[in-house]
Write an enzyme that holds these catalytic residues in place. Structure first.
Site, PDB file in Angstrom:
ATOM      1  N   TYR A 148       0.865  -1.179   0.000  1.00 47.54           N
ATOM      2  CA  TYR A 148       0.000   0.000   0.000  1.00 47.54           C
ATOM      3  C   TYR A 148       0.899   1.225   0.000  1.00 47.54           C
ATOM      4  O   TYR A 148       1.876   1.304   0.756  1.00 47.54           O
ATOM      5  CB  TYR A 148      -0.891   0.027   1.245  1.00 47.54           C
ATOM      6  CG  TYR A 148      -1.704   1.307   1.397  1.00 47.54           C
ATOM      7  CD1 TYR A 148      -2.996   1.382   0.905  1.00 47.54           C
ATOM      8  CD2 TYR A 148      -1.159   2.423   2.036  1.00 47.54           C
ATOM      9  CE1 TYR A 148      -3.741   2.549   1.036  1.00 47.54           C
ATOM     10  CE2 TYR A 148      -1.890   3.592   2.162  1.00 47.54           C
ATOM     11  CZ  TYR A 148      -3.185   3.653   1.664  1.00 47.54           C
ATOM     12  OH  TYR A 148      -3.909   4.811   1.792  1.00 47.54           O
ATOM     13  N   GLU A 236      -3.519   7.455  -4.026  1.00 47.45           N
ATOM     14  CA  GLU A 236      -3.535   6.217  -3.258  1.00 47.45           C
ATOM     15  C   GLU A 236      -3.417   5.022  -4.196  1.00 47.45           C
ATOM     16  O   GLU A 236      -4.224   4.862  -5.114  1.00 47.45           O
ATOM     17  CB  GLU A 236      -4.829   6.111  -2.450  1.00 47.45           C
ATOM     18  CG  GLU A 236      -4.864   4.871  -1.559  1.00 47.45           C
ATOM     19  CD  GLU A 236      -6.243   4.611  -0.980  1.00 47.45           C
ATOM     20  OE1 GLU A 236      -6.308   4.000   0.092  1.00 47.45           O
ATOM     21  OE2 GLU A 236      -7.243   5.008  -1.606  1.00 47.45           O
TER      22      GLU A 236
END
Length: 443
Positions: A148, A236
């Site tokens: 991530y 993101e």
């Protein structure tokens, strides 16, 4: 320690203010531009970030052509809806999953036909769902490792931060809660940027294999460059993957942009998809109003964000619930008031309206007359409590009291809020038993 969530709430959680009981709810509804995944992938690709090969399709026939052009029998079709949890969502026609693995152009055509034109319902959309107008068909890549990585603007430090985790492909909020040590946060000096040393350190901490560290470094630096040059509020990537053939690819991207930068990011803002936004909020923006729909029953019409927050707080303190956040701005003109009332009264739950305006730039008597005209023109029967403070407030008070309309002028903020809540309760009770009701200040 940051509270994180997928999609738009990531940046909102970082920005969430403290103090006002209503602020955390409004922080989740900041009007920052979000764009579809296929547009995000194209933008990142232009900055040298690796993304799976893919194209968008807006019909079943086009989906079949796109699948054929990819030259791969192992693909993924993704509904283009601006909401998290697409894979676990379902369409209003019964189809399960907004992200599906497909193995042929025929399957691409079949699933696109069931997705396009339907509403996808996820944990973020609520029961209403969001319309799917297109699908993104990409080659399926197999990941050896998933990470991530997000670049965000942290208002507390007034600087960008890179938030990363070795546990990619998962709900990052759950990771932060259950395993906080798995979250790596790196503050970036805006005057220095992401150096080779910083990017390499993040890549190594995440756990990229030795042969991919250099590509990961370049990817992190490219993501930061895109963030800065596009006035993004968040980039993101979840997951950022190291594939089985040792490529570093952004498998899924969610980008958000600061609306204050629209004047210099015209191309990006031309990609806005208003079908993914609340129709009332879109309409409000067209009239220069700041409007956010809430779940209460007392409509609020206020000028100034600070006064709006105070108004909603005092309604809550008196046992009521605001139906909206509506800031008409410094120039509370009759036209703006009319547009505001049309938005407020379009919500059938609204049982009372609280107008709380400070007349500085615009005189209170002009506001009062505009308010009277709108109520007469629209034939409103919903009780309205008006607290007008500032220039010519005495004349405004007289105009309202002599109008003969269901507008009640109250100068004290506490009394005004209390009456708004009382009126709301009476109207709701009357609606439940289907009777009419007449109002006085004493109810």
């Amino acid at each position: 320690m940051f509270k994180l969530a997928r999609g738009r709430p990531v940046a909102a959680a970082l920005r969430a203010a403290t103090g006002s009981p209503m602020q955390s709810r409004l922080a989740q509804q900041q009007r920052n531009l979000s764009i579809h995944e296929y547009l995000s992938a194209n933008l990142l690709k232009s900055y040298g970030v690796g993304v799976p090969k893919g194209e968008v399709a807006r019909s079943a026939e086009e989906a079949e052509k796109v699948a054929k052009s990819l030259g791969n029998d192992d693909m993924v079709i993704k509904a283009q809806v601006l909401a998290g949890g697409r894979g676990k969502g379902h369409f209003d026609n019964g189809l399960k999953g907004g992200v599906r693995v497909i193995y042929s152009p025929t399957e691409a055509r079949m699933f696109a036909g069931q997705m396009i034109g339907q509403k996808l319902i996820t944990k973020q959309t609520g029961a209403a769902g969001r319309l799917c107008n297109s699908v993104f068909i990409v080659e399926r890549k197999f990941a050896r490792r998933e990470f991530y990585l997000a670049v965000l603007m942290d208002r507390q430090s007034q600087a960008p931060v890179i938030v990363a985790s070795s546990q990619g492909g998962m709900d990052i909020e759950a990771v932060a809660k259950e395993n906080p040590e798995a979250i790596i946060t790196t503050a970036i000096d805006i005057n220095v940027g992401v150096t080779d040393a910083i990017a390499t350190k993040i890549a190594n901490e995440l756990g990229f294999s030795e042969q991919c560290v250099d590509d990961a470094r370049k990817t992190i630096q490219s993501l930061y460059k895109a963030f800065m040059e596009t006035d993004a509020t968040q980039i993101e990537i979840n997951p950022l993957s190291e594939t089985s053939d040792h490529q570093v690819l952004a498998m899924d991207a969610k980008l958000g942009f600061d609306e204050n930068a629209e004047f210099r990011q015209k191309e990006i803002f031309s990609w806005r998809d208003t079908t993914q936004e609340d129709a009332d909020e879109v309409k409000a923006a067209e009239h220069g109003l700041n409007f956010i729909k809430l779940d209460g029953d007392i409509g609020c019409l206020v000028n100034g964000a600070g006064l709006a927050m105070a108004t909603m707080d005092i309604i809550k303190l008196n046992g009521g619930s605001p139906a909206n956040f509506l800031d008409v701005g410094g120039g509370a003109t009759p036209a703006a008031i009319k547009s505001a009332f049309e938005l407020i009264t379009s919500d059938p739950k609204v049982s009372a309206i609280f107008v709380n305006i400070f007349g500085g730039i615009v005189r209170c008597d002009a506001i009062a007359q505009g308010l009277i005209n709108v109520v007469q023109e629209m034939g409103l029967r919903t009780p309205i409590v008006a607290r007008l403070q500032g220039t010519n407030m005495e004349q405004a008070h007289k105009l309202i009291n002599e109008s003969g309309l269901k507008i009640f002028s109250i100068e004290d903020l506490q009394n005004a809020a209390e009456k708004s809540v009382q009126f709301s309760k009476v109207v709701k009770m009357a609606r439940e038993i289907d009777v009419g009701v007449e109002f006085t200040l004493g109810i």
